[in-house]
Scaffold this motif. Structure first.
Motif, PDB file in Angstrom:
ATOM      1  N   ALA A  92       0.840  -1.208   0.000  1.00  0.00           N
ATOM      2  CA  ALA A  92       0.000   0.000   0.000  1.00  0.00           C
ATOM      3  C   ALA A  92       0.869   1.249   0.000  1.00  0.00           C
ATOM      4  N   ARG A  93       1.936   1.223   0.781  1.00  0.00           N
ATOM      5  CA  ARG A  93       2.859   2.365   0.828  1.00  0.00           C
ATOM      6  C   ARG A  93       3.530   2.598  -0.524  1.00  0.00           C
ATOM      7  N   GLN A  94       3.964   1.518  -1.161  1.00  0.00           N
ATOM      8  CA  GLN A  94       4.592   1.634  -2.480  1.00  0.00           C
ATOM      9  C   GLN A  94       3.604   2.193  -3.502  1.00  0.00           C
ATOM     10  N   MET A  95       2.375   1.733  -3.462  1.00  0.00           N
ATOM     11  CA  MET A  95       1.359   2.214  -4.399  1.00  0.00           C
ATOM     12  C   MET A  95       1.043   3.681  -4.152  1.00  0.00           C
ATOM     13  N   ASP A  96       0.992   4.075  -2.875  1.00  0.00           N
ATOM     14  CA  ASP A  96       0.744   5.474  -2.529  1.00  0.00           C
ATOM     15  C   ASP A  96       1.885   6.355  -3.019  1.00  0.00           C
ATOM     16  N   ARG A  97       3.104   5.882  -2.830  1.00  0.00           N
ATOM     17  CA  ARG A  97       4.280   6.621  -3.277  1.00  0.00           C
ATOM     18  C   ARG A  97       4.259   6.795  -4.804  1.00  0.00           C
ATOM     19  N   LEU A  98       3.904   5.749  -5.506  1.00  0.00           N
ATOM     20  CA  LEU A  98       3.824   5.792  -6.959  1.00  0.00           C
ATOM     21  C   LEU A  98       2.732   6.766  -7.415  1.00  0.00           C
ATOM     22  N   ALA A  99       1.591   6.743  -6.748  1.00  0.00           N
ATOM     23  CA  ALA A  99       0.499   7.657  -7.092  1.00  0.00           C
ATOM     24  C   ALA A  99       0.899   9.102  -6.830  1.00  0.00           C
ATOM     25  N   ARG A 100       1.642   9.334  -5.741  1.00  0.00           N
ATOM     26  CA  ARG A 100       2.083  10.698  -5.417  1.00  0.00           C
ATOM     27  C   ARG A 100       3.034  11.219  -6.485  1.00  0.00           C
ATOM     28  N   VAL A 101       3.946  10.378  -6.935  1.00  0.00           N
ATOM     29  CA  VAL A 101       4.887  10.779  -7.990  1.00  0.00           C
ATOM     30  C   VAL A 101       4.129  11.078  -9.274  1.00  0.00           C
ATOM     31  N   ASN A 102       3.154  10.244  -9.601  1.00  0.00           N
ATOM     32  CA  ASN A 102       2.364  10.480 -10.813  1.00  0.00           C
ATOM     33  C   ASN A 102       1.589  11.793 -10.732  1.00  0.00           C
ATOM     34  N   ARG A 103       1.029  12.100  -9.557  1.00  0.00           N
ATOM     35  CA  ARG A 103       0.310  13.369  -9.390  1.00  0.00           C
ATOM     36  C   ARG A 103       1.255  14.554  -9.557  1.00  0.00           C
ATOM     37  N   GLN A 104       2.459  14.435  -8.987  1.00  0.00           N
ATOM     38  CA  GLN A 104       3.430  15.523  -9.107  1.00  0.00           C
ATOM     39  C   GLN A 104       3.819  15.744 -10.561  1.00  0.00           C
ATOM     40  N   MET A 105       3.963  14.656 -11.292  1.00  0.00           N
ATOM     41  CA  MET A 105       4.324  14.769 -12.709  1.00  0.00           C
ATOM     42  C   MET A 105       3.220  15.471 -13.497  1.00  0.00           C
ATOM     43  N   LEU A 106       1.961  15.219 -13.136  1.00  0.00           N
ATOM     44  CA  LEU A 106       0.848  15.852 -13.827  1.00  0.00           C
ATOM     45  C   LEU A 106       0.758  17.343 -13.516  1.00  0.00           C
ATOM     46  N   LEU A 107       1.181  17.729 -12.310  1.00  0.00           N
ATOM     47  CA  LEU A 107       1.082  19.123 -11.886  1.00  0.00           C
ATOM     48  C   LEU A 107       2.256  19.983 -12.341  1.00  0.00           C
ATOM     49  N   MET A 108       3.322  19.347 -12.782  1.00  0.00           N
ATOM     50  CA  MET A 108       4.489  20.113 -13.213  1.00  0.00           C
ATOM     51  C   MET A 108       4.184  20.832 -14.527  1.00  0.00           C
ATOM     52  N   PRO A 109       4.503  22.121 -14.591  1.00  0.00           N
ATOM     53  CA  PRO A 109       4.265  22.824 -15.855  1.00  0.00           C
ATOM     54  C   PRO A 109       5.245  22.351 -16.922  1.00  0.00           C
ATOM     55  N   GLU A 110       4.756  22.345 -18.142  1.00  0.00           N
ATOM     56  CA  GLU A 110       5.640  21.942 -19.223  1.00  0.00           C
ATOM     57  C   GLU A 110       6.607  23.080 -19.517  1.00  0.00           C
ATOM     58  N   PRO A 111       7.858  22.753 -19.786  1.00  0.00           N
ATOM     59  CA  PRO A 111       8.834  23.807 -20.082  1.00  0.00           C
ATOM     60  C   PRO A 111       8.517  24.464 -21.423  1.00  0.00           C
ATOM     61  N   GLU A 112       8.793  25.736 -21.460  1.00  0.00           N
ATOM     62  CA  GLU A 112       8.572  26.464 -22.720  1.00  0.00           C
ATOM     63  C   GLU A 112       9.700  26.135 -23.682  1.00  0.00           C
ATOM     64  N   LEU A 113       9.318  25.945 -24.904  1.00  0.00           N
ATOM     65  CA  LEU A 113      10.307  25.667 -25.941  1.00  0.00           C
ATOM     66  C   LEU A 113      10.659  26.973 -26.626  1.00  0.00           C
ATOM     67  N   VAL A 114      11.920  27.259 -26.655  1.00  0.00           N
ATOM     68  CA  VAL A 114      12.406  28.485 -27.295  1.00  0.00           C
ATOM     69  C   VAL A 114      13.138  28.064 -28.578  1.00  0.00           C
ATOM     70  N   PRO A 115      12.720  28.630 -29.704  1.00  0.00           N
ATOM     71  CA  PRO A 115      13.398  28.246 -30.941  1.00  0.00           C
ATOM     72  C   PRO A 115      14.849  28.747 -30.949  1.00  0.00           C
ATOM     73  N   ILE A 116      15.696  27.949 -31.505  1.00  0.00           N
ATOM     74  CA  ILE A 116      17.119  28.289 -31.620  1.00  0.00           C
ATOM     75  C   ILE A 116      17.346  28.980 -32.959  1.00  0.00           C
ATOM     76  N   LYS A 117      17.947  30.178 -32.894  1.00  0.00           N
ATOM     77  CA  LYS A 117      18.225  30.911 -34.127  1.00  0.00           C
ATOM     78  C   LYS A 117      19.639  30.569 -34.601  1.00  0.00           C
ATOM     79  N   ALA A 118      19.728  30.270 -35.836  1.00  0.00           N
ATOM     80  CA  ALA A 118      21.021  29.882 -36.369  1.00  0.00           C
ATOM     81  C   ALA A 118      21.803  31.052 -36.887  1.00  0.00           C
TER      82      ALA A 118
END
Length: 118
Positions: A92-118
């Motif tokens: 149960a603890r392992q499953m809770d830990r896994l669920a917590r990590v998954n929730r954190q991953m969902l809440l993390m904002p996606e990084p902005e992609l900045v185009p590289i100028k050549a």
């Protein structure tokens, strides 16, 4: 969930296997989607000499990790009971830990992609 139970050097091995199977299925039934297999080994370390020599070892293979737990005592039924309680708590603890990590991953904002100028 596949459950394998091996008993050696124990009188009444069949009844102990049935008891262990029932306890494992009850303890891990709600985690059946995450637990792939369970191997239980029951053994009497000292043989007929007696003492706290009954060993129960449980190996739980989950989708992303495995857990190995052991319990030692003088009465195999009590050893099985104590260990299945610990196993249920730890899974149960392992499953809770896994669920917590998954929730954190969902809440993390996606990084902005900045185009590289050549």
């Amino acid at each position: 969930m596949e459950v394998q139970i091996k008993a050696r050097g124990l009188p009444a091995a069949k009844t102990l296997r049935n008891h262990a199977s029932r306890r494992i299925r009850t303890a891990l039934g709600r985690f059946g989607h995450a637990v792939q297999s369970v191997t239980v080994r029951l053994s009497d370390i000292n043989g007929p000499r007696g003492g706290a020599d009954k060993l129960c070892r449980i190996v739980i293979q989950m989708k992303n990790r495995s857990l190995v737990m052991e319990e030692l005592g003088d009465d195999m039924r009590r050893v099985i009971d104590r260990l299945t309680e610990r196993v249920q708590y730890n899974v149960a603890r392992q499953m809770d830990r896994l669920a917590r990590v998954n929730r954190q991953m969902l809440l993390m904002p996606e990084p902005e992609l900045v185009p590289i100028k050549a």
